[in-house]
Design a protein around this motif. Structure first.
Motif, PDB file in Angstrom:
ATOM      1  N   ALA A 458     132.664  31.695 -43.386  1.00  8.71           N
ATOM      2  CA  ALA A 458     132.250  32.326 -44.644  1.00  8.71           C
ATOM      3  C   ALA A 458     131.254  33.457 -44.384  1.00  8.71           C
ATOM      4  O   ALA A 458     131.347  34.535 -44.996  1.00  8.71           O
ATOM      5  CB  ALA A 458     131.634  31.277 -45.572  1.00  8.71           C
ATOM      6  N   ALA A 459     130.320  33.225 -43.478  1.00  9.20           N
ATOM      7  CA  ALA A 459     129.343  34.268 -43.151  1.00  9.20           C
ATOM      8  C   ALA A 459     130.019  35.477 -42.527  1.00  9.20           C
ATOM      9  O   ALA A 459     129.655  36.624 -42.817  1.00  9.20           O
ATOM     10  CB  ALA A 459     128.293  33.697 -42.200  1.00  9.20           C
ATOM     11  N   LEU A 460     131.014  35.248 -41.683  1.00 11.12           N
ATOM     12  CA  LEU A 460     131.739  36.361 -41.063  1.00 11.12           C
ATOM     13  C   LEU A 460     132.433  37.212 -42.128  1.00 11.12           C
ATOM     14  O   LEU A 460     132.360  38.449 -42.094  1.00 11.12           O
ATOM     15  CB  LEU A 460     132.754  35.826 -40.064  1.00 11.12           C
ATOM     16  CG  LEU A 460     133.689  36.859 -39.417  1.00 11.12           C
ATOM     17  CD1 LEU A 460     132.881  37.916 -38.662  1.00 11.12           C
ATOM     18  CD2 LEU A 460     134.674  36.174 -38.482  1.00 11.12           C
ATOM     19  N   GLY A 461     133.106  36.564 -43.081  1.00 11.65           N
ATOM     20  CA  GLY A 461     133.766  37.315 -44.150  1.00 11.65           C
ATOM     21  C   GLY A 461     132.779  38.112 -44.978  1.00 11.65           C
ATOM     22  O   GLY A 461     133.020  39.286 -45.305  1.00 11.65           O
ATOM     23  N   ALA A 462     131.639  37.491 -45.295  1.00  6.50           N
ATOM     24  CA  ALA A 462     130.639  38.179 -46.111  1.00  6.50           C
ATOM     25  C   ALA A 462     129.980  39.324 -45.348  1.00  6.50           C
ATOM     26  O   ALA A 462     129.767  40.412 -45.901  1.00  6.50           O
ATOM     27  CB  ALA A 462     129.586  37.177 -46.583  1.00  6.50           C
ATOM     28  N   VAL A 463     129.640  39.113 -44.070  1.00  3.31           N
ATOM     29  CA  VAL A 463     129.014  40.174 -43.273  1.00  3.31           C
ATOM     30  C   VAL A 463     129.979  41.343 -43.090  1.00  3.31           C
ATOM     31  O   VAL A 463     129.571  42.520 -43.091  1.00  3.31           O
ATOM     32  CB  VAL A 463     128.544  39.619 -41.915  1.00  3.31           C
ATOM     33  CG1 VAL A 463     128.157  40.745 -40.960  1.00  3.31           C
ATOM     34  CG2 VAL A 463     127.364  38.687 -42.105  1.00  3.31           C
ATOM     35  N   LEU A 464     131.248  41.041 -42.916  1.00  5.56           N
ATOM     36  CA  LEU A 464     132.244  42.109 -42.806  1.00  5.56           C
ATOM     37  C   LEU A 464     132.229  42.989 -44.047  1.00  5.56           C
ATOM     38  O   LEU A 464     132.297  44.227 -43.958  1.00  5.56           O
ATOM     39  CB  LEU A 464     133.627  41.496 -42.608  1.00  5.56           C
ATOM     40  CG  LEU A 464     134.800  42.474 -42.467  1.00  5.56           C
ATOM     41  CD1 LEU A 464     134.608  43.375 -41.251  1.00  5.56           C
ATOM     42  CD2 LEU A 464     136.120  41.721 -42.358  1.00  5.56           C
ATOM     43  N   LEU A 465     132.093  42.371 -45.218  1.00  7.75           N
ATOM     44  CA  LEU A 465     132.046  43.146 -46.460  1.00  7.75           C
ATOM     45  C   LEU A 465     130.708  43.881 -46.594  1.00  7.75           C
ATOM     46  O   LEU A 465     130.670  45.047 -47.012  1.00  7.75           O
ATOM     47  CB  LEU A 465     132.265  42.225 -47.662  1.00  7.75           C
ATOM     48  CG  LEU A 465     132.514  42.930 -49.003  1.00  7.75           C
ATOM     49  CD1 LEU A 465     133.861  43.640 -48.975  1.00  7.75           C
ATOM     50  CD2 LEU A 465     132.468  41.940 -50.160  1.00  7.75           C
ATOM     51  N   VAL A 466     129.601  43.213 -46.234  1.00 10.41           N
ATOM     52  CA  VAL A 466     128.281  43.832 -46.344  1.00 10.41           C
ATOM     53  C   VAL A 466     128.184  45.076 -45.467  1.00 10.41           C
ATOM     54  O   VAL A 466     127.601  46.099 -45.874  1.00 10.41           O
ATOM     55  CB  VAL A 466     127.182  42.818 -45.966  1.00 10.41           C
ATOM     56  CG1 VAL A 466     125.842  43.508 -45.769  1.00 10.41           C
ATOM     57  CG2 VAL A 466     127.054  41.751 -47.036  1.00 10.41           C
ATOM     58  N   THR A 467     128.755  45.023 -44.268  1.00  8.64           N
ATOM     59  CA  THR A 467     128.635  46.145 -43.330  1.00  8.64           C
ATOM     60  C   THR A 467     129.652  47.248 -43.587  1.00  8.64           C
ATOM     61  O   THR A 467     129.464  48.372 -43.115  1.00  8.64           O
ATOM     62  CB  THR A 467     128.798  45.644 -41.887  1.00  8.64           C
ATOM     63  OG1 THR A 467     130.029  44.895 -41.767  1.00  8.64           O
ATOM     64  CG2 THR A 467     127.639  44.751 -41.493  1.00  8.64           C
ATOM     65  N   THR A 468     130.713  46.952 -44.305  1.00 10.71           N
ATOM     66  CA  THR A 468     131.728  47.973 -44.581  1.00 10.71           C
ATOM     67  C   THR A 468     131.679  48.484 -46.015  1.00 10.71           C
ATOM     68  O   THR A 468     131.979  49.649 -46.267  1.00 10.71           O
ATOM     69  CB  THR A 468     133.138  47.424 -44.287  1.00 10.71           C
ATOM     70  OG1 THR A 468     133.342  46.205 -45.031  1.00 10.71           O
ATOM     71  CG2 THR A 468     133.309  47.142 -42.808  1.00 10.71           C
ATOM     72  N   ALA A 480     135.211  37.498 -50.218  1.00 16.35           N
ATOM     73  CA  ALA A 480     135.220  37.707 -48.768  1.00 16.35           C
ATOM     74  C   ALA A 480     134.761  36.450 -48.030  1.00 16.35           C
ATOM     75  O   ALA A 480     135.339  36.070 -47.002  1.00 16.35           O
ATOM     76  CB  ALA A 480     134.316  38.885 -48.412  1.00 16.35           C
ATOM     77  N   ALA A 481     133.718  35.807 -48.561  1.00 16.47           N
ATOM     78  CA  ALA A 481     133.232  34.572 -47.936  1.00 16.47           C
ATOM     79  C   ALA A 481     134.293  33.475 -47.996  1.00 16.47           C
ATOM     80  O   ALA A 481     134.494  32.724 -47.028  1.00 16.47           O
ATOM     81  CB  ALA A 481     131.948  34.107 -48.612  1.00 16.47           C
TER      82      ALA A 481
END
Length: 688
Positions: A458-468, A480-481
């Protein structure tokens, strides 16, 4: 006659084994040489093989010679030293602990070194490299001692992985909290923690080489005693080997090797796990590798091949300008994660799901009293969270704000504080309910979304969205999470379901997925711009900072559905948590019910992570405490666990906001500080 007939047949076999081991070792040397040559030719500057040859023979242009002598050769030398040190350290740790998963990573040696160096950096001391290696050595050795003490020598792999991962989560959370609190003093420490063999000159390699040499020579001198330990403690004592002293010395020397590697390049993940595992099948074919004096060099060469191979692969696949910013440790961690998952699925699992316990039915009065007390505590914590912070308020201010009659300052404070309190309350409740469902379905009391990699996905999906997409809203972050959590849960539960969610497979696959997700998160943070990186790090610490009611709405909706489903299906939860046969005898579709509960737990974890960041151990602590208070009936466990989770995270958020105000600590850091000792306490209690 029998002896005369068999001896000639035995001698050629032993000779063939020694010849085969020598041939394999020679092949490893050739492979390492080839990788080293290729690694020297790679980089951002247009310096090819001919320019390198001229630089080595003193006929190159000054610019080309500077690139080769100051950058590429030191990088290659660091790869040789780090790979050999970690490979040999892993082989030694696995031999003396009789545990195939013992390594500097699973024993939390790297996390201990990271914490010790972070703590030193906060003080503002500027230490030379040699002194830093001493601090890393002390921190890593202390962490390894804790993990080995909790897991025991010669015990199953799961206990070691659980103890190591719990201590790693706790130490890493505290260290990253220090990074947020002291950004100037700890500048560059996060990138260092990902592990990179890039060097600026030979100074670091020359200073760490003697330390690594001491560790290697010491282990080789100890080789005969380590071989004797493989026969068993009693047999080793019969041969005059001091068992305890041998183990302690080997662990100290392995920690010294790890400290040298960590000081030079940062934690290059899972080389110490993979290298001995690759050599192990060779030992079954060539008996020479069963001896420590042959096994250690082979593991060292394999470690070098892994480090240099990862660096070569990274620079071959990714553009040179991008590859220079990607640490080698990210690639080795991804390789280690895949390797661990494959090991977990192929290994024969001797551990079964936790034995079902009788559904203890405690008095209704006790349940009602416990629930009433928890509700009062929750109300008190909520009120305190609303009133306290960098600005202290009164109840009258809150009432005026609710009626729309408050001043501008109080309105601003409560408009930002109330959503934070709600995010903490509902995230804690959701994580507690998710942990309750996962533990019931898997019948594994140590299963928890963070430990099993669901929160990491879940953190990976959210970080991917936060950084892009930095401007993404709460619903997008939740989506995303959920996508990341769904993918990780499919991997974990899909592979672990083969054989009925047995404990070893479930924990090891989850650990591997968590490692892979963490490596990808680190890659995203390193490659993004500094603003998004700081935002992602703050969010990962479990911070509720900047949350709005829009961010909390998805979590509220999912939690409402989750509590309703759990209440309506409470009897089914009781039956599923008992055993495999009872639900089937009563006509219950076990597969469908289990899948439904798992999907609900994934949805709860994902929305909690999206609303409040990564918060660990809540899904473990709350269900355990609930069962201890009111028994094992889920009609009582669910409401008590939900209340406990909400209280825990809300209290953690309150403490993080007020203890060192106006500076703030994430709720995830506080729950890690609480949850890590509790998790280790559970391991101590369950040890037999």
């Amino acid at each position: 006659m029998a002896v005369t007939a068999t001896t000639p047949a035995t001698r050629p076999s032993a000779a063939t084994s020694r010849t085969g081991a020598a041939a394999v070792t020679a092949a490893l040397v050739l492979l390492v040489t080839a990788l080293a040559v290729v690694d020297i030719t790679q980089g951002t500057a247009a310096v090819g093989a001919s320019e390198i040859w001229k630089a080595l023979t003193g006929r190159a242009e000054p610019a080309d010679a500077s690139v080769v002598i100051a950058s590429r050769l030191p990088r290659m030398a660091a790869g040789l030293l780090v790979g050999a040190a970690l490979g040999i350290a892993g082989a030694a740790l696995q031999s003396v602990s009789r545990n195939v998963l013992a390594s500097p990573d699973t024993l939390a040696v790297n996390a201990g070194s990271y914490f010790a160096l972070g703590l030193t950096a906060v003080t503002g001391l500027s230490l030379p490299l040699f002194a830093s290696s001493g601090i890393a050595f002390v921190g890593g050795l202390a962490a390894a001692a804790v993990v080995l003490g909790l897991s025991g020598l010669g015990t199953g792999t799961v206990r070691l992985v659980l103890a190591g991962s719990a201590l790693t989560l706790g130490l890493t959370a505290v260290t990253e909290g220090l990074l947020l609190l002291f950004p100037r003093q700890t500048e560059g420490l996060y990138q260092w923690n990902q592990g990179s063999i890039a060097q600026n000159g030979f100074d670091g390699v020359l200073q760490m080489a003697p330390i690594a040499l001491v560790g290697v020579v010491g282990l080789l001198l100890l080789a005969r005693r380590i071989d004797a330990l493989a026969l068993g403690d009693d047999a080793a004592r019969g041969l005059g080997v001091p068992v305890r002293a041998t183990r302690v010395t080997a662990v100290v020397l392995a920690a010294l090797l790890s400290a040298a590697a960590v000081t030079l390049a940062g934690p290059v993940g899972f080389v110490g796990l993979c290298a001995p595992a690759i050599v192990r099948p060779l030992a079954r074919r060539f008996r020479g590798f069963t001896r420590t004096r042959m096994n250690l060099p082979a593991a060292g060469l394999t470690g070098v091949a892994l480090v240099l191979g990862s660096d070569v692969l990274l620079r071959a696949v990714v553009e040179a300008d991008v590859a220079v910013g990607v640490p080698t440790g990210v690639v080795t961690s991804l390789v280690g994660a895949a390797f661990l998952i494959v090991m977990a699925t192929r290994a024969r699992d001797t551990a079964e799901a936790a034995a079902s316990e009788r559904l203890r039915i405690r008095s209704r009065t006790l349940f009602l009293t416990t629930t009433s007390v928890l509700v009062l505590v929750l109300v008190g914590v909520t009120i305190a969270s609303v009133l306290l912070g960098d600005s202290k308020l009164l109840l009258g201010d809150v009432l005026n704000w609710a009626q729309g009659r408050a001043g501008r300052t109080i309105t601003f404070v409560l408009d930002t504080r109330v959503p934070r309190v709600l995010a903490a309350l509902f995230a804690g409740a959701a994580l507690a309910l998710a942990g309750t469902l996962v533990q019931a379905v898997t019948r594994n009391p140590l299963a928890e979304p963070a430990v099993l990699g669901i929160s990491g996905g879940a953190a990976l999906g959210a970080v991917l969205l936060v950084t892009t997409v930095p401007l993404a809203g709460g619903w997008g972050l939740s989506g995303a999470a959920f996508a990341g959590a769904a993918i990780s849960s499919v991997i974990v539960f899909g592979l672990a379901a083969r054989g009925g969610f047995q404990q070893n497979r479930l924990v090891l696959v989850g650990f591997g997925v968590a490692i892979g997700a963490s490596a990808l998160i680190s890659l995203l943070i390193i490659l993004t711009d500094p603003f998004n990186a700081t935002k992602a790090l703050t969010w990962l610490s479990g911070s509720t900072y900047g949350r709005s009611l829009t961010d909390v709405l998805p979590l509220m909706a999912v939690l409402g559905v989750g509590v309703t489903v759990a209440a309506m299906r409470r009897t089914e939860l009781d039956l599923v948590s008992l055993d495999e046969d009872t639900p089937r005898l009563l006509g219950l579709s076990l597969g469908r019910g289990r899948l439904g509960f798992l999907l609900l737990s994934v949805l709860l974890s994902a929305t909690a992570v999206a609303a409040a960041g990564t918060i660990g151990f809540v899904g473990l602590v709350a269900p355990h405490a609930a069962r201890a208070l009111v028994g094992r009936q889920h009609a009582r466990v669910v409401p008590v666990a939900v209340l406990l989770g909400a209280i825990l995270v809300c209290t953690a958020d309150l403490v993080g906001r007020t203890v060192i105000a106006p500076t703030q600590l994430g709720a995830g850091l506080m729950t890690a500080v609480i949850g890590t000792p509790y998790f280790l306490h559970l391991l101590i209690r369950s040890r037999r």
